[in-house]
Design an enzyme around this catalytic site. Structure first.
Site, PDB file in Angstrom:
ATOM      1  N   ILE A  82      -5.071 -32.725  28.753  1.00 33.16           N
ATOM      2  CA  ILE A  82      -4.431 -33.351  29.906  1.00 33.16           C
ATOM      3  C   ILE A  82      -3.110 -33.989  29.491  1.00 33.16           C
ATOM      4  CG2 ILE A  82      -4.647 -35.043  31.751  1.00 33.16           C
ATOM      5  CD1 ILE A  82      -6.524 -32.601  31.950  1.00 33.16           C
ATOM      6  N   LYS A  83      -2.058 -33.539  30.137  1.00 34.98           N
ATOM      7  CA  LYS A  83      -0.711 -34.028  29.845  1.00 34.98           C
ATOM      8  C   LYS A  83      -0.417 -35.211  30.764  1.00 34.98           C
ATOM      9  CE  LYS A  83       3.713 -31.744  28.815  1.00 34.98           C
ATOM     10  NZ  LYS A  83       4.465 -30.500  29.095  1.00 34.98           N
ATOM     11  N   VAL A  84      -0.009 -36.318  30.156  1.00 34.35           N
ATOM     12  CA  VAL A  84       0.135 -37.583  30.874  1.00 34.35           C
ATOM     13  C   VAL A  84       1.524 -38.164  30.581  1.00 34.35           C
ATOM     14  CG1 VAL A  84      -0.779 -39.930  31.065  1.00 34.35           C
ATOM     15  CG2 VAL A  84      -2.345 -38.021  30.706  1.00 34.35           C
TER      16      VAL A  84
END
Length: 214
Positions: A82-84
Site C-alpha cells: 500500500i502506497k501512502v
C-alpha cells in the site's frame, strides 16, 4: 540494487519482465488514470506477471479512510504494497498497516527527516523523489545517500526506492548512492539498453561474419 518498473501499462510490464530484470512494480493514481482501466483489475493483472512487491496507492487523505480503502487492494494478492503519502495522516495509516502486517511504501519523500519519520512509523519502503528535487535545483541522489546513512547508523531496515527517475543518469546515480531499489519508467529502461558503440559492434560482427560465410 533491485529494479522496479514505474508504470500501469500491462504491455510495458510484460515486455520488461521478459528481460529477467524486474523485482517489482510501482503504480500511482496518475499512471492508472492514464490507462483508463479499472484500478483493481490492473493491479490483479500485474501481480500475475511480476513476482515481487506491487505498489498500489490509496487516494484517501485521512488515516481511517486509507485503512479501509486498502483492504480491497491487499485482498487482491499478498504482494500488494500500500502506497501512502508522506503526511501526518499517512504516518498514522502506516502505523495501522504495520500492526496488521500490511507492507507500505511511503511516497512523496523529499527530505531525510521525512524518511526517518516514515521508517519509525513502520514503513516497509520509502520513495525519495530524485527527479522532482533536481527540478528545484537540489540534488536528489544526495538525499538518497543521506537516508541510507541515517538508516545504516540506526539499524533501520526500511528499503529505499529511488523514484521520479527521469533519465539514465538518475538510474546510475541511484545505484552509486546505494539505493536498495530504483523504480524506473519504461522509457528510461529502454534507453538503458542502448549505446551507439554496442550497435556499431553488432553491425561490425555481422559484416565480418557475412564476409566469412560467402
Amino acid at each position: 540494487m533491485k529494479l522496479f518498473i514505474d508504470t500501469a501499462n500491462i504491455e510495458e510490464i510484460k515486455e520488461v519482465a521478459q528481460w529477467g530484470i524486474l523485482s517489482g512494480v510501482t503504480t500511482n493514481p496518475s499512471l492508472i488514470a492514464k490507462e483508463g482501466r479499472d484500478f483493481k483489475q490492473v493491479i490483479a493483472e500485474i501481480t500475475a506477471i511480476v513476482e515481487g512487491p506491487i505498489s498500489a496507492e490509496v487516494v484517501s487523505l485521512q488515516a481511517e479512510e486509507m485503512l479501509k480503502e486498502a483492504q480491497d487492494l491487499v485482498a487482491i494478492h499478498p504482494n500488494v504494497v500500500i502506497k501512502v503519502p508522506m503526511t501526518a495522516e499517512g504516518l498514522k495509516a502506516v502505523k495501522g498497516f504495520s500492526e496488521q502486517g500490511i507492507k507500505t511504501n511511503v511516497t512523496l519523500v523529499f527530505s531525510a527527516n521525512q524518511a526517518l519519520l516514515a521508517a519509525r512509523a513502520g514503513a516497509s519502503f520509502v520513495s525519495p523523489f530524485v527527479g522532482r528535487l533536481d527540478d528545484i535545483g537540489q540534488e536528489g541522489s544526495e538525499l538518497v545517500r543521506q537516508i541510507i546513512e541515517i538508516y545504516d547508523i540506526h539499524g533501520i531496515e526500511t528499503e529505499i526506492i529511488a523514484a521520479s527517475i527521469r533519465h539514465t543518469q538518475h538510474l546510475t546515480d541511484a545505484a552509486l548512492a546505494g539505493a536498495h531499489i530504483a523504480t524506473v519508467p519504461y522509457k528510461v529502461l529502454k534507453q538503458s539498453l542502448l549505446h551507439p558503440l554496442t550497435d556499431q559492434g553488432i553491425e561490425k560482427f555481422l559484416k565480418d561474419w557475412e564476409g566469412l560465410v560467402k
